[in-house]
Enzyme design. Structure first.
Site, PDB file in Angstrom:
ATOM      1  N   HIS A 158     -63.053 111.768 -62.032  1.00  0.00           N
ATOM      2  CA  HIS A 158     -63.669 111.139 -63.218  1.00  0.00           C
ATOM      3  C   HIS A 158     -64.957 110.399 -62.849  1.00  0.00           C
ATOM      4  O   HIS A 158     -65.345 109.460 -63.535  1.00  0.00           O
ATOM      5  CB  HIS A 158     -62.702 110.166 -63.908  1.00  0.00           C
ATOM      6  N   SER A 279     -94.442 111.320 -59.839  1.00  0.00           N
ATOM      7  CA  SER A 279     -94.685 111.166 -61.273  1.00  0.00           C
ATOM      8  C   SER A 279     -96.166 110.937 -61.501  1.00  0.00           C
ATOM      9  O   SER A 279     -96.841 110.319 -60.684  1.00  0.00           O
ATOM     10  CB  SER A 279     -93.882 109.968 -61.792  1.00  0.00           C
ATOM     11  N   LYS A 285     -92.306 106.923 -57.905  1.00  0.00           N
ATOM     12  CA  LYS A 285     -91.268 107.938 -58.116  1.00  0.00           C
ATOM     13  C   LYS A 285     -91.246 109.037 -57.073  1.00  0.00           C
ATOM     14  O   LYS A 285     -92.261 109.451 -56.523  1.00  0.00           O
ATOM     15  CB  LYS A 285     -91.487 108.598 -59.480  1.00  0.00           C
ATOM     16  N   GLU A 292     -82.861 119.468 -60.086  1.00  0.00           N
ATOM     17  CA  GLU A 292     -82.732 119.491 -61.548  1.00  0.00           C
ATOM     18  C   GLU A 292     -82.983 120.889 -62.112  1.00  0.00           C
ATOM     19  O   GLU A 292     -82.317 121.329 -63.050  1.00  0.00           O
ATOM     20  CB  GLU A 292     -83.703 118.494 -62.172  1.00  0.00           C
TER      21      GLU A 292
END
Ligand code: ARG
Length: 460
Positions: A158, A279, A285, A292
């Site tokens: 979980h 970024s 970043k 992704e």
């Protein structure tokens, strides 16, 4: 004036522009050129064997096709949309070079068995390349696991801390899933093992042909038993797309964990600069875009499977032009799984593992609560009772802020008289993994056994 079609004999009017546009597949099926030429050479040899072509004609065809191949490979071949597809582009270029011998090549053959052949050969060729990449990724996981047998991290259920596990065990969990993918790929490749060529358009051909000769020449295991099924069947493409979809799902789950593990909150691994991106506005970043995108690409792999499923549904036998819609999903899935496998491999090969962060995280979330309950069971307390006692200890820690992992035996004895001074060991996350006795569990011995058996199955 438009090109005269190879099939144009019974037509007076020219094709409408839209007909040419909607029929054309050359902008994507040109990638079948090697398979198409290989198939045509085998077919021509068979025609020579059965007396349809002379030795000279065969020679001219082979030489002409080799030249066409070279032209395509060096980029000088001009593909034409009005010639629709790769089959007619190549046949027409051959005829331009060698004249009538080229016009004989299509004897005893239809584009329907020709495309069924090309696509099988293509799946076999590309499938082998995908199999290599997949094997290399599994081997890398095993190698990384071997280096991290002593790295302990929290196992999650979980997404909540559950029990300590070895990092190697977690990596191997993914390796086993990928090994199943390789079995699925092998099944998809096995589905291409029967030769389709030689059945013609749908009923067989009006010439004595030799499919056994073709089978031998093209390296198939058997010949398809029914001409109608042969030109209608795209199961092998669906099998490949299904393999790709499941593989994409597995890679997306790995990618998601990489995304999570690189967050500030987890910090379990650091990705190399080469596989992260910055970024355009936030200077600090370092984003895990490769992970992704691999996570995201599972979507198109599912889509490609569904797309062909829907195309195939309800199609009457035998060949229908709808079948041309099989190629783009297939090509896209092949390209996508190759990209994803390479991206995943690069990320794993260059990542830094933050063993200390993992170790500290393993000592959170009451990760050894089960060990503590099992300690009591070994002292004679029934499990349901011991579960409740440890639950009370957790509740106590939560309300008082006491550190679960360093609780003294005296304190624990307040919750149950069954606790003894030897209880400390049971609270320790690092030694928790060695208390796991199951085959397939996270103990050192079992992890090494997995690495060994995985490598045996991989053949490395
Ligand atoms: N480009 C076609 C395809 O991919 C080749 C077969 C065409 N056959 C035909 N009878 N129109 O399916």
């Amino acid at each position: 004036m438009k090109n005269k079609k190879l099939w144009g004999g019974r037509f007076e009017g020219a094709s409408a522009d839209i007909t040419e546009k909607i029929s054309a597949s050359i902008h994507y099926d040109s990638r079948l050129y090697r398979q198409d030429i290989r198939g045509s050479i085998a077919h021509a040899r068979m025609l020579k064997k059965t007396g349809i072509l002379t030795g000279d004609e065969l020679q001219a065809i082979e030489k002409g096709l080799e030249e066409v191949l070279a032209e395509i490979e060096n980029g000088s071949f001009e593909f034409s949309q009005s010639l629709e597809d790769i089959h007619m582009n190549i046949e027409s270029a051959l005829t331009q070079r060698i004249g009538d011998a080229g016009r004989k090549l299509h004897t005893a053959r239809s584009r329907n068995d020709q495309v069924a052949l090309d696509l099988r050969l293509y799946v076999r060729d590309e499938g082998r390349a995908v199999r290599e990449l997949l094997g290399a990724l599994i081997a890398l996981l095993a190698e990384t696991a071997e280096r991290h047998v002593e790295t302990v991290m929290p196992g999650f259920t979980h997404l909540q801390v559950a029990q300590p596990v070895r990092f190697s065990h977690h990596l191997l969990a993914h390796a086993w899933a990928l090994l199943r993918d390789r079995e699925r790929l092998d099944a998809a490749l096995a589905a291409t093992s029967a030769l389709p060529l030689g059945v013609g358009a749908c009923a067989g051909v009006n010439y004595e042909n030799d499919r056994e000769f073709l089978r031998e020449e093209l390296g198939f295991e058997s010949i398809t038993p029914n001409s109608m099924d042969t030109v209608s069947d795209r199961d092998f493409v669906l099998d490949f797309l299904y393999f790709s979809a499941v593989l994409g799902m597995h890679l997306s789950r790995m990618a998601e964990e990489i995304v999570l593990w690189t967050t500030g909150a987890f910090g379990f691994i650091k990705l190399a600069d080469g596989v992260t991106t910055g970024s355009s506005i936030m200077p600090q970043k370092r984003n895990p875009d490769v992970a992704e995108l691999i996570r995201g690409k599972a979507g198109r792999l599912y889509g490609n499977l569904i797309s062909l499923f829907v195309t195939m549904k309800g199609l009457p036998l035998t060949y229908n032009r709808d079948l041309q819609e099989d190629k783009e999903p297939l090509f896209d899935s092949i390209d996508t799984v190759k990209l994803c496998l390479e991206g995943m491999r690069e990320m794993l090969a260059t990542m830094e593992v933050e063993s200390d962060v993992m170790k500290n995280a393993a000592a959170t979330g009451y990760s050894t609560a089960t060990d503590l309950a099992d300690y009591l069971v070994k002292k004679g307390v029934p499990f349901r009772k011991s579960h409740e006692i440890v639950g009370n200890i957790v509740k106590h820690c939560e309300s008082t802020g006491a550190d679960f992992f360093s609780m003294a035996p005296e304190e624990l004895k307040k919750f149950s008289g069954a606790f003894d001074d030897d209880v400390r060991e049971s609270l320790d996350p690092a030694s928790s993994t060695e208390r796991k006795m199951s085959a397939g569990g996270t103990s050192r011995g079992e992890v090494f056994a997995q690495i060994k058996s995985l490598r045996e199955k991989l053949g490395t």
